[in-house]
Each structure stands twice: as structure tokens, then as C-alpha cells.
Design a protein around this motif. Sequence first.
Motif, PDB file in Angstrom:
ATOM      1  N   ILE A 185       0.838  -1.211   0.000  1.00 16.48           N
ATOM      2  CA  ILE A 185       0.000   0.000   0.000  1.00 16.48           C
ATOM      3  C   ILE A 185       0.867   1.253   0.000  1.00 16.48           C
ATOM      4  CG2 ILE A 185      -1.778   1.289   1.271  1.00 16.48           C
ATOM      5  CD1 ILE A 185      -2.896  -1.344   0.291  1.00 16.48           C
ATOM      6  N   GLY A 186       1.991   1.211   0.688  1.00 11.90           N
ATOM      7  CA  GLY A 186       2.857   2.394   0.761  1.00 11.90           C
ATOM      8  C   GLY A 186       2.777   3.058   2.125  1.00 11.90           C
ATOM      9  N   ASP A 187       3.199   4.310   2.174  1.00 14.85           N
ATOM     10  CA  ASP A 187       3.219   5.036   3.441  1.00 14.85           C
ATOM     11  C   ASP A 187       1.854   5.672   3.673  1.00 14.85           C
ATOM     12  OD1 ASP A 187       5.806   4.276   3.302  1.00 14.85           O
ATOM     13  OD2 ASP A 187       6.632   6.275   2.927  1.00 14.85           O
ATOM     14  N   VAL A 188       1.167   5.244   4.717  1.00 12.54           N
ATOM     15  CA  VAL A 188      -0.194   5.732   4.946  1.00 12.54           C
ATOM     16  C   VAL A 188      -0.141   6.976   5.825  1.00 12.54           C
ATOM     17  CG1 VAL A 188      -2.515   5.112   5.701  1.00 12.54           C
ATOM     18  CG2 VAL A 188      -1.011   3.368   4.778  1.00 12.54           C
ATOM     19  N   GLU A 189       0.093   8.106   5.147  1.00  9.90           N
ATOM     20  CA  GLU A 189       0.263   9.352   5.902  1.00  9.90           C
ATOM     21  C   GLU A 189      -0.747  10.395   5.480  1.00  9.90           C
ATOM     22  OE1 GLU A 189       5.062   9.465   6.558  1.00  9.90           O
ATOM     23  OE2 GLU A 189       4.291  10.060   4.610  1.00  9.90           O
ATOM     24  N   ASN A 190      -1.482  10.148   4.401  1.00  2.49           N
ATOM     25  CA  ASN A 190      -2.397  11.180   3.919  1.00  2.49           C
ATOM     26  C   ASN A 190      -3.696  10.548   3.428  1.00  2.49           C
ATOM     27  OD1 ASN A 190      -1.769  10.030   1.431  1.00  2.49           O
ATOM     28  ND2 ASN A 190      -0.098  11.457   1.105  1.00  2.49           N
ATOM     29  N   LEU A 191      -4.589  11.390   2.945  1.00  2.97           N
ATOM     30  CA  LEU A 191      -5.914  10.913   2.538  1.00  2.97           C
ATOM     31  C   LEU A 191      -5.864   9.910   1.392  1.00  2.97           C
ATOM     32  CD1 LEU A 191      -8.291  13.982   2.761  1.00  2.97           C
ATOM     33  CD2 LEU A 191      -8.376  11.828   4.047  1.00  2.97           C
ATOM     34  N   GLU A 192      -4.957  10.161   0.420  1.00  3.43           N
ATOM     35  CA  GLU A 192      -4.895   9.288  -0.753  1.00  3.43           C
ATOM     36  C   GLU A 192      -4.513   7.863  -0.360  1.00  3.43           C
ATOM     37  OE1 GLU A 192      -3.573  12.252  -0.587  1.00  3.43           O
ATOM     38  OE2 GLU A 192      -4.217  13.414  -2.335  1.00  3.43           O
ATOM     39  N   THR A 193      -3.456   7.758   0.444  1.00  2.00           N
ATOM     40  CA  THR A 193      -3.030   6.403   0.806  1.00  2.00           C
ATOM     41  C   THR A 193      -4.002   5.779   1.804  1.00  2.00           C
ATOM     42  OG1 THR A 193      -1.395   7.544   2.145  1.00  2.00           O
ATOM     43  CG2 THR A 193      -0.577   6.298   0.279  1.00  2.00           C
ATOM     44  N   ARG A 194      -4.617   6.624   2.635  1.00  2.00           N
ATOM     45  CA  ARG A 194      -5.607   6.101   3.552  1.00  2.00           C
ATOM     46  C   ARG A 194      -6.777   5.490   2.765  1.00  2.00           C
ATOM     47  NH1 ARG A 194      -9.106   7.860   8.706  1.00  2.00           N
ATOM     48  NH2 ARG A 194     -11.104   7.485   7.734  1.00  2.00           N
ATOM     49  N   SER A 195      -7.226   6.168   1.703  1.00  2.00           N
ATOM     50  CA  SER A 195      -8.356   5.596   0.980  1.00  2.00           C
ATOM     51  C   SER A 195      -7.929   4.394   0.139  1.00  2.00           C
ATOM     52  CB  SER A 195      -9.118   6.635   0.163  1.00  2.00           C
ATOM     53  OG  SER A 195      -8.247   7.297  -0.682  1.00  2.00           O
ATOM     54  N   PHE A 196      -6.685   4.391  -0.332  1.00  2.00           N
ATOM     55  CA  PHE A 196      -6.196   3.204  -1.040  1.00  2.00           C
ATOM     56  C   PHE A 196      -6.174   2.008  -0.087  1.00  2.00           C
ATOM     57  CE2 PHE A 196      -2.186   1.090  -3.003  1.00  2.00           C
ATOM     58  CZ  PHE A 196      -2.964   0.184  -3.700  1.00  2.00           C
ATOM     59  N   LEU A 197      -5.694   2.243   1.129  1.00  2.00           N
ATOM     60  CA  LEU A 197      -5.671   1.166   2.134  1.00  2.00           C
ATOM     61  C   LEU A 197      -7.077   0.639   2.386  1.00  2.00           C
ATOM     62  CD1 LEU A 197      -4.186  -0.445   4.482  1.00  2.00           C
ATOM     63  CD2 LEU A 197      -4.827   1.460   5.954  1.00  2.00           C
ATOM     64  N   GLN A 198      -8.012   1.585   2.503  1.00  2.00           N
ATOM     65  CA  GLN A 198      -9.384   1.202   2.804  1.00  2.00           C
ATOM     66  C   GLN A 198     -10.017   0.409   1.648  1.00  2.00           C
ATOM     67  OE1 GLN A 198     -11.357   4.638   4.382  1.00  2.00           O
ATOM     68  NE2 GLN A 198     -13.052   3.405   5.205  1.00  2.00           N
ATOM     69  N   GLU A 199      -9.806   0.913   0.418  1.00  3.43           N
ATOM     70  CA  GLU A 199     -10.347   0.209  -0.763  1.00  3.43           C
ATOM     71  C   GLU A 199      -9.759  -1.191  -0.897  1.00  3.43           C
ATOM     72  OE1 GLU A 199      -9.387   2.371  -4.345  1.00  3.43           O
ATOM     73  OE2 GLU A 199     -10.280   4.169  -3.461  1.00  3.43           O
ATOM     74  N   ALA A 200      -8.432  -1.255  -0.802  1.00  5.33           N
ATOM     75  CA  ALA A 200      -7.760  -2.541  -1.001  1.00  5.33           C
ATOM     76  C   ALA A 200      -8.209  -3.543   0.061  1.00  5.33           C
ATOM     77  CB  ALA A 200      -6.251  -2.353  -0.958  1.00  5.33           C
ATOM     78  N   THR A 201      -8.387  -3.048   1.292  1.00  5.93           N
ATOM     79  CA  THR A 201      -8.776  -3.934   2.380  1.00  5.93           C
ATOM     80  C   THR A 201     -10.210  -4.414   2.202  1.00  5.93           C
ATOM     81  OG1 THR A 201      -7.308  -2.642   3.789  1.00  5.93           O
ATOM     82  CG2 THR A 201      -8.812  -4.146   4.900  1.00  5.93           C
ATOM     83  N   ASN A 202     -11.107  -3.501   1.835  1.00  4.64           N
ATOM     84  CA  ASN A 202     -12.495  -3.900   1.587  1.00  4.64           C
ATOM     85  C   ASN A 202     -12.583  -4.919   0.473  1.00  4.64           C
ATOM     86  OD1 ASN A 202     -13.838  -2.481   3.511  1.00  4.64           O
ATOM     87  ND2 ASN A 202     -14.037  -0.636   2.251  1.00  4.64           N
ATOM     88  N   HIS A 203     -11.829  -4.670  -0.584  1.00  4.71           N
ATOM     89  CA  HIS A 203     -11.820  -5.579  -1.727  1.00  4.71           C
ATOM     90  C   HIS A 203     -11.417  -6.986  -1.268  1.00  4.71           C
ATOM     91  CE1 HIS A 203     -11.549  -6.683  -5.923  1.00  4.71           C
ATOM     92  NE2 HIS A 203     -10.285  -7.045  -5.795  1.00  4.71           N
ATOM     93  N   LEU A 204     -10.387  -7.038  -0.444  1.00  2.00           N
ATOM     94  CA  LEU A 204      -9.878  -8.324   0.045  1.00  2.00           C
ATOM     95  C   LEU A 204     -10.900  -9.013   0.961  1.00  2.00           C
ATOM     96  CD1 LEU A 204      -7.275  -9.776  -0.550  1.00  2.00           C
ATOM     97  CD2 LEU A 204      -6.220  -8.651   1.415  1.00  2.00           C
ATOM     98  N   ILE A 205     -11.591  -8.213   1.768  1.00  4.52           N
ATOM     99  CA  ILE A 205     -12.629  -8.787   2.639  1.00  4.52           C
ATOM    100  C   ILE A 205     -13.713  -9.424   1.770  1.00  4.52           C
ATOM    101  CG2 ILE A 205     -14.484  -8.242   4.290  1.00  4.52           C
ATOM    102  CD1 ILE A 205     -12.626  -6.106   5.496  1.00  4.52           C
ATOM    103  N   HIS A 206     -14.083  -8.721   0.668  1.00  2.59           N
ATOM    104  CA  HIS A 206     -15.121  -9.259  -0.220  1.00  2.59           C
ATOM    105  C   HIS A 206     -14.633 -10.483  -0.979  1.00  2.59           C
ATOM    106  CE1 HIS A 206     -18.183  -6.384   0.575  1.00  2.59           C
ATOM    107  NE2 HIS A 206     -17.351  -5.375   0.382  1.00  2.59           N
ATOM    108  N   LEU A 207     -13.437 -10.392  -1.539  1.00  2.00           N
ATOM    109  CA  LEU A 207     -12.910 -11.518  -2.321  1.00  2.00           C
ATOM    110  C   LEU A 207     -12.810 -12.783  -1.471  1.00  2.00           C
ATOM    111  CD1 LEU A 207      -9.964 -10.168  -4.524  1.00  2.00           C
ATOM    112  CD2 LEU A 207     -12.288 -10.714  -5.222  1.00  2.00           C
ATOM    113  N   THR A 208     -12.434 -12.606  -0.205  1.00  2.00           N
ATOM    114  CA  THR A 208     -12.246 -13.777   0.650  1.00  2.00           C
ATOM    115  C   THR A 208     -13.517 -14.104   1.418  1.00  2.00           C
ATOM    116  OG1 THR A 208     -11.435 -12.363   2.440  1.00  2.00           O
ATOM    117  CG2 THR A 208      -9.783 -13.304   0.974  1.00  2.00           C
ATOM    118  N   ASN A 209     -14.544 -13.282   1.192  1.00  2.00           N
ATOM    119  CA  ASN A 209     -15.840 -13.473   1.837  1.00  2.00           C
ATOM    120  C   ASN A 209     -15.692 -13.703   3.340  1.00  2.00           C
ATOM    121  OD1 ASN A 209     -18.566 -13.502   1.761  1.00  2.00           O
ATOM    122  ND2 ASN A 209     -18.744 -15.676   1.270  1.00  2.00           N
ATOM    123  N   THR A 210     -14.998 -12.786   3.979  1.00  2.00           N
ATOM    124  CA  THR A 210     -14.702 -12.921   5.401  1.00  2.00           C
ATOM    125  C   THR A 210     -15.699 -12.129   6.240  1.00  2.00           C
ATOM    126  OG1 THR A 210     -12.359 -13.182   4.914  1.00  2.00           O
ATOM    127  CG2 THR A 210     -12.918 -12.506   7.151  1.00  2.00           C
TER     128      THR A 210
END
Length: 758
Positions: A428-453
Amino acid sequence: MRVKINVTGIVQGVGFRPFIYRIAVKHGLAGYVRNRGDAGVEIILEGTQTAIDSFLRDLKEQKPPQARIHNIIQTPLAGKNEYTQFTIFKSSSETEHSGSVVPPDSAICNECLNELRDPKDPRFDYFFITCVNCGPRFTIIERLPYDRENTTMREFPLCGFCQKEYEDPLNRRFHAQTVACPTCGPKAYLTTNTGEAVKCVDPVREAGKLLSEGSIVAVKGYGGFHIAASTSLEAPLVRLRESKSRRAKPFALMARSLQAAKSFAEVNQTEQELLTSLSRPIVLLNKNNKYNLSPLVAPDLHNVGVMLPYSAMHYMLFDRVDDLAFVMTSANPPNQPIVNDNNEALQILGGTVDYFLFHNRKIAQRCDDSVMRVHTDRNVFLRRSRGYAPAPIMLRQKAKRCVVALGGELNNTSCILNANKAFISQHIGDVENLETRSFLQEATNHLIHLTNTKVDTIACDLHPKFTTTNLARELAEQNGWELVQVQHHHAHVAALMAEHGVDEMVGMACDGYGYGADGSAWGGEVMLCTSGDAGFKRVGHLEEQPLLGGDVATRYPLRIAAGILNKDVDVSAWLLQNSNHLPHGETEANLILGQLKKSGAPQTTSLGRILDAAAAVIGVCYERTYEGEAAMKLESAAVNGKDALGLASVICGDVLDTSQLLLAIYINRDRLSKADLAYSAHAYLAKGLATLAVEKAEEHGVKAVGFTGGAAVNALLASMMREVVEAAGLRFLVHEAVPAGDGGVSFGQAVVGGFSRF
Ligand SMILES: [Zn+2]
Ligand SMILES: [Zn+2]
Ligand SMILES: [Zn+2]
């Protein structure tokens, strides 16, 4: 004989069913194979015992290259035979189970590569040629099940020829969701940096020519954009360093071939296997004595990051030029996630590059290249991303809770823990600002859905002010999840223990910075950890040292050195002599001398900071312009050195003295070579920490000693520690599957959250 066989692992989207079909038919078996909703496959076989045994042997030995089998469960079935032939059934529409597995992207396979070069083949010269065994997966999948309409290939309806292959069970492209050809598939095109089309018949090879001639080109790949440039011309590299405000950080390279890589770098057997593997990571290779690429590629380092082409497009870039390699750096502005959209790319990268090599397929998931290095014959992840994510790390036991862990701050990843599978996100990179924070959030949600957790617990760092800590608090509240905060170095050690299935360990967790349990800055810790226990015991650490000026000291290590040396000597003359290495020169040196007289500077036990300070006194690095710079340059400087200082470790109680090391370096700085001083610094720290860890392991009756944290990617430290630990008859453990640095923190947090008793 009738049997039912359930196979789990990475068995969908990797050509598994056609493979099953072929081996069933080969052994004269009847029955069927179908995908199950939990991403496994179900096989019914009818035939003789011998045929079934041969089938099972082939299943294990000849499985498709991308497939990974976690489990094969065989159940005998009663009743009479029902089938006269073997059939592939369509995907079952059963509701999905949790923990499903999506395959990572894979490099082009040899069969596709041969077709690419065959003028008679319908996909001759097609830059996106793929088959069921190769090509993008994770970066094109929007949702499961893995069918074409759920991927970004949806916008490219199959032509008659591709459709026929797609439907033929004996064809390599049977149900290959990425199947495409020049007629129906994505197209490549070249534009100027303002987006105006550049007319040419062969945009990919044209881009290669432009690179060779000195242009900077943004190249859109599977999971994002690379910025590419020549490795032999100075001008484009100077421009690139200026516009990316990246003064010294090494650029990764793509070599045209393995042979080309060997012409400028040393490649051992393990490195060769990694470079040519279907994951095709960037591998840090030692430069050899014939290295003649521009010094601007990886300044002052003994190694350079190299990868081999992983798509047909990459191979084609080199077709009309004889460059050994191109710079291929991920196109992310500082602290921003990798760019993935064509318009966004024009806006963000237009000022940096001269041309764009685009294609018209969307990127579903951004995914940077993975980075690895090899310690003798052991693989060490610096970054685990393309080619690996999101394949799960398999744990020995099932977790009690379903956890999402958000990691720390720098070099971050997130992790989903579901039963015995831990899915670590892409980098994800360095989570220090809004852009990386939302990338982290999107990527994590996507993974939760893909793995149906069905998440019930969220884990994060102990740092009260991290962006990820705040996000975890918000999500816990919104979703009613339990919140678990895990100390940074505890997470490092927990990750190492879980990776090796070890229940007890004395771990050396060494890095730049982690928020300590007492709120101070930690980073050179010896910890006693037990799995299933939410706590840990800090049984040793490096001496606390002052950080004069706080964060500024992390950037200018002369400040740390001055703070340490000041305990024993008068540093005024030395500091003034070196004031040209401080941004404000003599004024700043005098300011520092004033600060030395006062107390109250923040303290740190970080190993990274000691390496920084040593690098400054030795004179190999005065300013840290990128994460880990001073430590990396110190390791490079030590390559041909020896332990000329020969200092014995001074351990007072549970603390390894570091002041005397700095003092010895200072006193001998003009007498000994940089190489010997750099080597001696490594030797003192590695042996001292390992001795302390061994003492603690013996005291507590623990059999395993581990080394984790960002410093564990340092080959010299790891090998010297190994000697001490193994000489004491203990097991020495390092990371092999998970990054040693902060990319592995989310995994450690997830494990603590999922297994601990609270
Ligand atoms: Zn292929
Ligand atoms: Zn087609
Ligand atoms: Zn760390």
C-alpha cells in the motif's frame, strides 16, 4: 470404484479443471469436475483403483504452474457407476464460503512467449497474449466468482476464434478469462505527455525506441504505471531524479534477459530461480565488476534491483533496441499510491514523462512490483506484492477470530485472517495522507469481499496518532468490531512465530521506529513472546540514545552521532568541521552544540538510528533522503571490510551499550578504512544483540531465536547473528514468506488478534 475428491488451494482461474479433464481422460476415468463456491474444486471419479491412483499421482506432480494445492480430501462413494464419460461442469452457483482464494498475477508462460514470436500464430506480436496458465488475475478481478463478466476483460467481447478456444476443454485457453487477440482484445497506443496520439504502427516497439534514444515514457502495465528510462544515458536519469524529487533512491531495472542481467550483476542459482519464476519479483542483485550502467541508477549501493520482463509487452519493448535494461520505477509520486487511471496518469505524470504507452483495459486493483533479496540461498521479501498477493499464508492452526489488521504507517499492507489463512494485501505504501488512507481502505475492503470474510475483530498499531490507528477505531465503532492494538515490535515477532509455527521465541525486532509500550521510540528490541498470549516481555534492548531535534535527527544522522559522542568526548571541532553536511551549516552546528548542553531530547533504542549515526561518523551518508538510506549505504560500504575494531560487546543488565561503538568508530575514523569501520559496526551490533538474545533464551528455556524488523533484510547482520545463535545450539529463524520489514506488521497484528486470549 467411485470416489469424490475435494481439492482446495489456488485451483480456480489457473487452468485446473481442463487439467483435471485431461488427466481423467488419459487414465480412462469417467465422472466430472466442477468449481465449488469456496474456490475449491470437486471431482467425481469412476474407474479402477489403479487408474484412480495414477490420476492422483498426476494431480500432485503435474498440476498447472500457477496452481497451489492446500488440501486433497478423498471420500469413497457407495453405489454403482453413473457416468460414461468425463465432463467439466459449469461453475456451481452455490453460495460462497469464506476464505476463498484469488490467484496472483503471473508472468507470461513459455508457450505464450513462443506464440508471440510465431508469425503464423493468430496472436503473433500481440502485446497482451495470455492463457489459462499465465497473465493478470488479481489486478483484473473486481468480484468473485472469477468469470469474465466480473473482470475488467468484460469490455472486450470474444471474437469467434477466441470464443472457440475458450470453449474447448482441450485448449490451453479453455475458460481463460484473459483470453484475447489483436481482433477482440485490449489495444496499446502511444501519446505525448499531453495525451495527443502519436501515429505509429507498432506503439510498443516505438516506445522501446524512444526509451533507448533518451525519452522518459510512462508504461501502463497490469497493475499500474511504470516510469521507464534508459539506464545508460545520463540526461533522462538526471531529469527523472529532478522531477520525481528523488535524489538518491535507487531505481529498479528491467533487464532484457537473464543473460543481460548477468552482464552487470552477480546472479546465483536461487536468484536466478526467483528472477525467472512466474512471480517475477524485483531481485536485489550485487553489481559485478563489469557493471557499467549509469551510476545514477543506484548511487553508492553495492546492489541494484532487477526484474525480467513479465508480459509480452515488456519483451516487445526490447525488440528494436540493444539496451541491456531500462529503468522501470513505479509511477507513484512521493507518499501517493501507484497511479492506475489513464486520465489521472496524464495529469499526475504528464510533467515527468515525455510519452505515455497506454492500453485501454482498466486496472481493477493497483499492484506494485514485489521486491526480494537472497541471503545465501534464502529468499527475503522487502515487498510482497505483484505475483504473490493475495495468495494466503497458511497457518498451522485455525484462528479463533476473523481479523482485519491495518498495519502501521510506512511501507504498509493490510491483512485478513480467516481460519488458517492469512491474506496479506498488495503493497500500500506510506499511509500518511488521505490518498493512501483511501487506497488502504479500498484494497482492504476488496480483500474482505474476495475472501468473503465475516470480520469480527480489527487490529492496529499501538501508536495513538497513526492514520491507521484512527481508521481502525472508526471502523471498529461503525461495524461493532472488537479493537485490538498491538505493539509494533510484538507484531514483528508474532509474524515470525506464526510463519514458522513456533509457539515460543526470543525475537530480536530491529528497525527504525516503533511506538513502545511506554510511549518512547523503540527499534532495537529483544522480546520474549508466546503465541496465544496477547502480551510480550521486553527482555532486552539497545541503549537509549538521544535524538537531537527529534524528526530532524532522523534525516540528518550527524545529530544522532553528536548526541551519542557527546557523552564521552568534546565534539565541537568535529561537528563544525562537518557542518557543510548540515542544511544550515555552521549556524546549525552551533545550535546543535547548544542543544547538547541541555537535557530533554527524545530517546530511542532504534538499531536503524545507530546504523545512521555510524554511517555519518564513517562518512558514507549524511542525509537520509529515503527510508533506510544510511543503513543501506553502510551495508554496501561493509562489503569488503573486516572486523578491524574487534570490540567485545558490552551488555549492562539487559541493555547492549552502543555509545562505546560510536566512540570507537570516532576515534579510529582516520586510521581505519570505511569498509573496515562499516563492517565492525555491523559485527558489534549483530553479535551483541544475538548474545543478549541467546542469554535470554537460555534463561527462559526457549529454543528459538528470531530476527525480524526492517533491519532483518540486512544480509550481514543476519548472517553474523545466525552464527552466534546456532553456535549456542539454538534455532535461528528469519522471515521467508512474509516481509521482515513493516510490510509484515499487519500479518503479525492479525495473528495476535486472531489467536490471543483476551
Ligand atoms: Zn500463457
Ligand atoms: Zn479474439
Ligand atoms: Zn518495524
